[in-house]
Design a protein around this motif. Structure first.
Motif, PDB file in Angstrom:
ATOM      1  N   UNK A   1      -2.563   9.645   1.300  1.00 45.11           N
ATOM      2  CA  UNK A   1      -3.513   8.536   1.377  1.00 45.11           C
ATOM      3  C   UNK A   1      -2.788   7.203   1.400  1.00 45.11           C
ATOM      4  N   UNK A   2      -1.727   7.081   0.608  1.00 46.57           N
ATOM      5  CA  UNK A   2      -0.947   5.845   0.612  1.00 46.57           C
ATOM      6  C   UNK A   2      -0.278   5.616   1.964  1.00 46.57           C
ATOM      7  N   UNK A   3       0.264   6.689   2.544  1.00 44.14           N
ATOM      8  CA  UNK A   3       0.879   6.555   3.866  1.00 44.14           C
ATOM      9  C   UNK A   3      -0.131   6.182   4.935  1.00 44.14           C
ATOM     10  N   UNK A   4      -1.329   6.786   4.869  1.00 42.72           N
ATOM     11  CA  UNK A   4      -2.366   6.455   5.850  1.00 42.72           C
ATOM     12  C   UNK A   4      -2.827   5.005   5.701  1.00 42.72           C
ATOM     13  N   UNK A   5      -3.051   4.560   4.449  1.00 48.61           N
ATOM     14  CA  UNK A   5      -3.477   3.169   4.230  1.00 48.61           C
ATOM     15  C   UNK A   5      -2.409   2.194   4.696  1.00 48.61           C
ATOM     16  N   UNK A   6      -1.144   2.532   4.446  1.00 49.06           N
ATOM     17  CA  UNK A   6      -0.056   1.652   4.897  1.00 49.06           C
ATOM     18  C   UNK A   6      -0.002   1.589   6.418  1.00 49.06           C
ATOM     19  N   UNK A   7      -0.220   2.736   7.060  1.00 46.45           N
ATOM     20  CA  UNK A   7      -0.242   2.775   8.528  1.00 46.45           C
ATOM     21  C   UNK A   7      -1.348   1.903   9.087  1.00 46.45           C
ATOM     22  N   UNK A   8      -2.551   1.998   8.492  1.00 53.03           N
ATOM     23  CA  UNK A   8      -3.665   1.188   8.980  1.00 53.03           C
ATOM     24  C   UNK A   8      -3.392  -0.292   8.779  1.00 53.03           C
TER      25      UNK A   8
ATOM     26  N   UNK B   1       0.812  -1.210   0.000  1.00 56.26           N
ATOM     27  CA  UNK B   1       0.000   0.000   0.000  1.00 56.26           C
ATOM     28  C   UNK B   1       0.853   1.270   0.000  1.00 56.26           C
ATOM     29  N   UNK B   2       2.092   1.180   0.478  1.00 60.26           N
ATOM     30  CA  UNK B   2       2.976   2.345   0.495  1.00 60.26           C
ATOM     31  C   UNK B   2       3.644   2.569  -0.859  1.00 60.26           C
ATOM     32  N   UNK B   3       3.653   1.583  -1.735  1.00 61.57           N
ATOM     33  CA  UNK B   3       4.332   1.709  -3.013  1.00 61.57           C
ATOM     34  C   UNK B   3       3.824   2.879  -3.856  1.00 61.57           C
ATOM     35  N   UNK B   4       2.491   3.102  -4.002  1.00 69.26           N
ATOM     36  CA  UNK B   4       2.055   4.273  -4.784  1.00 69.26           C
ATOM     37  C   UNK B   4       2.585   5.586  -4.225  1.00 69.26           C
ATOM     38  N   UNK B   5       2.600   5.729  -2.907  1.00 69.85           N
ATOM     39  CA  UNK B   5       3.120   6.951  -2.311  1.00 69.85           C
ATOM     40  C   UNK B   5       4.604   7.119  -2.561  1.00 69.85           C
ATOM     41  N   UNK B   6       5.375   6.029  -2.437  1.00 71.13           N
ATOM     42  CA  UNK B   6       6.811   6.108  -2.680  1.00 71.13           C
ATOM     43  C   UNK B   6       7.107   6.438  -4.136  1.00 71.13           C
ATOM     44  N   UNK B   7       6.391   5.789  -5.047  1.00 71.60           N
ATOM     45  CA  UNK B   7       6.587   6.077  -6.470  1.00 71.60           C
ATOM     46  C   UNK B   7       6.224   7.528  -6.785  1.00 71.60           C
ATOM     47  N   UNK B   8       5.178   8.049  -6.163  1.00 69.27           N
ATOM     48  CA  UNK B   8       4.804   9.440  -6.390  1.00 69.27           C
ATOM     49  C   UNK B   8       5.875  10.384  -5.864  1.00 69.27           C
ATOM     50  N   UNK B   9       6.470  10.087  -4.695  1.00 69.87           N
ATOM     51  CA  UNK B   9       7.560  10.908  -4.181  1.00 69.87           C
ATOM     52  C   UNK B   9       8.735  10.926  -5.150  1.00 69.87           C
ATOM     53  N   UNK B  10       9.081   9.754  -5.684  1.00 68.38           N
ATOM     54  CA  UNK B  10      10.182   9.690  -6.649  1.00 68.38           C
ATOM     55  C   UNK B  10       9.838  10.471  -7.915  1.00 68.38           C
ATOM     56  N   UNK B  11       8.587  10.362  -8.358  1.00 69.46           N
ATOM     57  CA  UNK B  11       8.175  11.093  -9.559  1.00 69.46           C
ATOM     58  C   UNK B  11       8.203  12.597  -9.323  1.00 69.46           C
ATOM     59  N   UNK B  12       7.738  13.047  -8.161  1.00 69.94           N
ATOM     60  CA  UNK B  12       7.758  14.478  -7.854  1.00 69.94           C
ATOM     61  C   UNK B  12       9.174  15.019  -7.788  1.00 69.94           C
ATOM     62  N   UNK B  13      10.127  14.179  -7.417  1.00 66.99           N
ATOM     63  CA  UNK B  13      11.520  14.599  -7.298  1.00 66.99           C
ATOM     64  C   UNK B  13      12.269  14.529  -8.619  1.00 66.99           C
ATOM     65  N   UNK B  14      11.671  13.931  -9.641  1.00 68.03           N
ATOM     66  CA  UNK B  14      12.406  13.710 -10.887  1.00 68.03           C
ATOM     67  C   UNK B  14      11.696  14.205 -12.136  1.00 68.03           C
TER      68      UNK B  14
END
Length: 485
Positions: free
Chosen positions: A469-476, A433-446
């Motif tokens: 939302x990805x971070x919250x879903x991963x936390x839950x 569930x955290x993968x979409x958020x991580x990929x978005x962070x990488x995309x925003x940085x590149x």
């Protein structure tokens, strides 16, 4: 014993080092965005800080897991028997470890929201033209507009007739005031305080060239805005204000946390019911874990002579790990309908704020699946909080009414150590569930995300929402090992 104590201290220091390393990565990420709000992509400084956060989190996870696996429980070998009559108990009301862990996780969540907001704002104004221009040997100068053409992309009007349409102005300009020089072409967003007319002057960022063909450029009404886009710190108070909103939420949460126990002061709620003779009790033994009968998820199975009762644990408590750690332990289960059970969802503003800021859910505690607050007091003097089904006419034993006892007549108990509640480990579902958020962070940085033909809020809010939302879903998913409503 000394060797085990030394190893425990070493692992505690390592876990603390991992926490500080991850925190340094988050702070460094924020500082990089404040110092260089917008610069040439990819943002290697931000990617490096993300790597620091990952290394710190890995160090902490490894140290905490090693602490749990290397620890031993002397009481597990002794396994004292619980008394035949419920002795009651005394316990100071303080923030239960899983709830404290939830509050800490919420602090981390809102702390990380600050750099994520800054990154989304930075990426939302970075267009492909801006990225190509500033990646070369550019120049910033005031130029003369020779032609302008306004395009309306999405006309809208407010109730009072004021236009809120999204418009952009296609500009053709010359680098010299006399209409000569290099031919530039670009786009600027139409705003109420922007007036672009033929023959007027406007600031441009462009790459000098001798070719007569038009050269793409980035236009702005102020030189400072182009300097910000070229790689400087942001001077836009709106950007800093947007980033400070999650910081304000963080400050409120920390103030709530510093008040100590948000449940109130004095005795633990179930203990108060024991002292007033309004609690029920059942002599039980920890025998295992299973899927909840009346709710969802896994529950701790407590076996008594009259049957079996379920104890639903909160988040950050893993029933399987608790069952393995306390297998065979005996004790008394006390439960009663407390004030918190009668008013769910919370009625007070403080409780509502607490549930909101700690990412909790507000659900009604009524019907067949209603739960009562419960405390499992083990024979060795430790206790475990949870909730047990309220029903008294079902297959679960109803227990007995505990006679009223003065608090001084009840033994003092201590909370169960956190290492017996949860085994730190990577949860595959949480990682996924955290993968979409991580990929978005990488995309925003590149990658450049800006688009002048739509609201800047759209290309700022959507990436921000994906990460949060990805971070919250991963936390839950990471904390939802036990039963849930």
């Amino acid at each position: 014993m000394s060797v085990q104590a030394d190893e425990e201290a070493r692992l505690r220091r390592r876990a603390r080092t991992g926490s500080y390393t991850a925190l340094a990565g988050v702070v460094g990420f924020t500082v990089c965005l404040l110092v260089r709000f917008s610069t040439v992509l990819p943002r290697w400084d931000l990617l490096a800080m993300l790597a620091v956060v990952g290394v710190g989190a890995a160090i902490r996870m490894h140290a905490l897991r090693a602490r749990v696996l290397n620890s031993s429980d002397p009481a597990r070998q002794l396994r004292p028997d619980a008394p035949s009559q419920p002795p009651g108990f005394r316990a100071e009301q303080r923030l239960w470890w899983p709830r404290h862990k939830s509050a800490t996780a919420a602090v981390v969540f809102w702390l990380c929201a600050v750099p994520v907001t800054l990154l989304a704002l930075s990426a939302g104004q970075t267009t492909g033209v801006l990225e190509r221009v500033r990646s070369s040997d550019f120049r910033i100068a005031e130029v003369t507009v020779v032609r302008e053409e306004t395009t309306t992309h999405r006309p809208r009007t407010r109730a009072k007739g004021e236009s809120t349409s999204i418009s952009t102005v296609e500009i053709t300009a010359k680098t010299r005031a006399d209409g000569r020089g290099q031919l530039l072409e670009g786009t600027i967003r139409r705003a109420q305080n922007i007036s672009v007319v033929e023959g007027g002057r406007i600031w441009a960022m462009y790459v000098p060239a001798s070719s007569p063909s038009p050269t793409e450029a980035v236009f702005a009404t102020e030189r400072s805005k182009l300097e910000d886009w070229a790689g400087g710190w942001t001077r836009n108070p709106g950007h800093l204000g947007s980033a400070l909103m999650p910081a304000l939420v963080l400050v409120v949460l920390l103030r709530l946390l510093r008040r100590g126990s948000l449940d109130g002061r004095g005795q633990e709620p179930v203990a108060l019911q024991v002292h007033t003779g309004r609690a029920r009790a059942l002599r039980v033994r920890v025998t295992g874990v299973r899927t909840a009968t009346l709710n969802k998820g896994n529950v701790l199975v407590l076996t008594a002579a009259e049957g079996e009762r379920e104890l639903l644990l909160g988040r950050w408590s893993d029933p399987r790990h608790v069952a393995n750690s306390l297998a065979g332990q005996s004790g008394w289960l006390y439960w009663s309908r407390t004030a918190a059970d009668r008013h769910t969802p919370p009625k007070t503003a403080l409780r509502k704020a607490w549930h909101l800021l700690t990412l909790g859910r507000l659900r009604a505690n009524v019907g067949p699946a209603a739960l009562d607050s419960a405390v499992l007091v083990l024979a060795d003097g430790r206790y475990l909080r949870g909730r047990t089904p309220r029903t008294l006419d079902g297959p679960m034993p109803a227990g007995r009414i505990v006679p009223r006892r003065h608090p001084d007549e009840c033994p003092q108990v201590r909370p169960l150590e956190p290492r017996f509640l949860r085994l730190p480990a990577l949860r595959p579902r949480a990682v996924l569930l955290w993968m979409p958020g991580l990929l978005m962070l990488l995309a925003l940085s590149a990658l450049p995300f800006g688009d002048l033909t739509t609201y800047w809020q759209l290309y700022t809010f959507l990436p921000w929402a994906v990460v949060m939302a990805s971070g919250y879903a991963s936390y839950r998913a990471a904390t939802g090992s036990g039963a849930r409503r």
